[in-house]
Design a protein around this motif. Structure first.
Motif, mmCIF file in Angstrom:
data_model
loop_
_atom_site.group_PDB
_atom_site.id
_atom_site.type_symbol
_atom_site.label_atom_id
_atom_site.label_comp_id
_atom_site.label_asym_id
_atom_site.label_seq_id
_atom_site.Cartn_x
_atom_site.Cartn_y
_atom_site.Cartn_z
ATOM 1 N N ALA A 1 11.651 57.528 -20.727
ATOM 2 C CA ALA A 1 12.204 57.105 -22.023
ATOM 3 C C ALA A 1 13.315 56.068 -21.860
ATOM 4 C CB ALA A 1 12.742 58.316 -22.776
ATOM 5 N N ASN A 2 13.313 55.076 -22.753
ATOM 6 C CA ASN A 2 14.380 54.060 -22.800
ATOM 7 C C ASN A 2 15.447 54.406 -23.835
ATOM 8 O OD1 ASN A 2 11.605 52.055 -22.604
ATOM 9 N ND2 ASN A 2 13.164 51.916 -21.005
ATOM 10 N N VAL A 3 15.105 55.293 -24.767
ATOM 11 C CA VAL A 3 16.077 55.698 -25.792
ATOM 12 C C VAL A 3 16.069 57.224 -25.855
ATOM 13 C CG1 VAL A 3 16.803 55.522 -28.203
ATOM 14 C CG2 VAL A 3 15.498 53.640 -27.166
ATOM 15 N N ILE A 4 17.243 57.819 -25.685
ATOM 16 C CA ILE A 4 17.337 59.272 -25.896
ATOM 17 C C ILE A 4 18.216 59.513 -27.124
ATOM 18 C CG2 ILE A 4 16.799 60.115 -23.577
ATOM 19 C CD1 ILE A 4 19.799 60.269 -22.999
ATOM 20 N N ILE B 1 5.554 61.803 -23.560
ATOM 21 C CA ILE B 1 6.315 60.562 -23.346
ATOM 22 C C ILE B 1 5.867 59.894 -22.048
ATOM 23 C CG2 ILE B 1 8.655 59.627 -22.994
ATOM 24 C CD1 ILE B 1 7.790 60.710 -25.921
ATOM 25 N N SER B 2 5.644 60.698 -21.044
ATOM 26 C CA SER B 2 5.167 60.180 -19.772
ATOM 27 C C SER B 2 3.799 59.506 -19.953
ATOM 28 C CB SER B 2 5.099 61.367 -18.811
ATOM 29 O OG SER B 2 4.592 60.992 -17.610
ATOM 30 N N ALA B 3 2.945 60.119 -20.773
ATOM 31 C CA ALA B 3 1.617 59.545 -21.040
ATOM 32 C C ALA B 3 1.733 58.225 -21.807
ATOM 33 C CB ALA B 3 0.768 60.547 -21.813
ATOM 34 N N ILE B 4 2.685 58.156 -22.751
ATOM 35 C CA ILE B 4 2.911 56.899 -23.486
ATOM 36 C C ILE B 4 3.341 55.806 -22.506
ATOM 37 C CG2 ILE B 4 4.445 55.732 -25.153
ATOM 38 C CD1 ILE B 4 4.471 58.314 -26.793
ATOM 39 N N CYS B 5 4.269 56.148 -21.607
ATOM 40 C CA CYS B 5 4.746 55.159 -20.612
ATOM 41 C C CYS B 5 3.595 54.647 -19.753
ATOM 42 C CB CYS B 5 5.831 55.768 -19.715
ATOM 43 S SG CYS B 5 7.367 56.073 -20.584
#
Length: 343
Positions: free
Chosen positions: A72-75, A332-336
């Protein structure tokens, strides 16, 4: 710290700078509350995930770290349900309440610092080795301070209807949110995330607070919809997005906590009225039962299905994508992975 900018004038490029650095599409984290529960937190409380600020801040930090390690780039801070009024109802003082709001952002900033330390663990190229053997890459990270709607504070599901009753006025909403927004703006976050905005009135209240209160960090506005056309109150999505479009401090606008199947049409509507970056972080598509206070199983989409939508959303114009309720670090890992394969 990450990419934080103190000066109100330059901060309008914050998201554009991030997007340039990551090659066009940035990734937002996923669900917080459901992950906290998976880590053992009990959230049966009107404060919901904000309860952990009091009881188990280390769990919040662990969840932030899981998302950073997923890419993630934004938390987003654990302040969605954290309101001064909600804390005071629990018997906390005004000072303690404000300190907890600040703490939500401090925990996220701390997670970012730990992540960067881990990245610098081994190679000179900004990579580290994760405990399960994965390579950790140094990537830009912004911390967004979450502001939930007035409906979220009521804890009665009204952020999913947007019906605040006849008596609710613009001034009431501004009074409700004012101090909380000021505190979060001064907490060290890079931006404010106004989330799950259910109606036009509340969007207007946020826009006016940003302009009037000399808030010197930018914000994004994320609305929710249950029909793919309007926001949940029945107000037109276009009208709502137009409010963000005309607000100088709003640097992105979009949709969160909405089933994935509605997102396509909502992006098309939004891009007709805004030139700002579009932010999209839907829920998993499961339905929430406000009476049972739980998610109805088997109404959602799998990670594979969720991710299969993402490329399409980006083609339509989304430039920040992540997940909301019931999505996980795996999502999120799958999106990346999808995004890196695409680029």
């Amino acid at each position: 710290m990450g990419m934080g900018l103190g000066d109100g004038e330059v901060s309008s490029t914050l998201i554009l700078d991030l997007l340039r650095e990551v090659g066009g599409v940035a990734v937002i984290d996923g669900g917080l509350a459901t992950e906290l529960e998976r880590h053992g937190a009990d959230l049966n409380d009107p404060l919901w995930s904000a309860k952990c600020l009091l009881t188990s801040p280390h769990l919040i930090r662990d969840v932030h770290l899981d998302y950073l390690e997923a890419g993630a780039n934004v938390i987003i801070s654990a302040s969605y349900q954290a309101t001064i009024q909600g804390f005071e109802a629990k018997g906390l003082s005004r000072e303690e309440s404000e300190a907890l709001l600040k703490k939500s952002v401090e925990i996220a900033c701390e997670a970012r610092d730990i992540y960067y330390k881990r990245c610098n663990g081994t190679g000179s190229d900004g990579t580290g080795i994760h405990r399960d053997g994965r390579i950790l890459k140094h990537h830009p990270i912004l911390v967004a301070a979450a502001v939930g709607s007035y409906g979220a504070y009521l804890a009665d599901g009204s952020e999913y209807s947007g019906d605040y009753g006849e008596g609710m006025t613009l001034e009431n909403l501004k009074d409700f949110h004012r101090r909380r927004v000021q505190v979060l703006a001064e907490s060290g976050a890079d931006l404010i995330a106004f989330e799950t905005i259910p109606n036009k009135l509340e969007a207007q209240a946020y826009a006016e607070l940003l302009e009037a209160e000399d808030i010197n960090i930018p914000a994004w506005f994320a609305f929710n919809s249950k029909d793919g056309v309007n926001v949940v109150s029945g107000d037109s999505l276009r009208d709502c997005v137009a409010i963000a479009e005309s607000c100088r401090k709003a640097v992105a606008v979009g949709i969160n906590c909405t089933p994935p199947r509605f997102i396509h049409d909502l992006i098309l509507s939004a891009t007709e009225v805004t030139s700002k970056p579009i932010v999209i972080y839907p829920n998993s598509g499961e339905s929430y039962d406000p009476d049972q206070k739980q998610w109805v199983q088997n109404t959602g989409v799998s990670d594979e299905d969720f991710v299969s939508y993402v490329s399409k959303w980006c083609e339509l114009g989304a430039s920040l994508v992540g997940g909301c309720c019931r999505t996980t670090p795996k999502t999120i890992s799958a999106i990346c992975r999808t995004l890196s394969n695409k680029s």
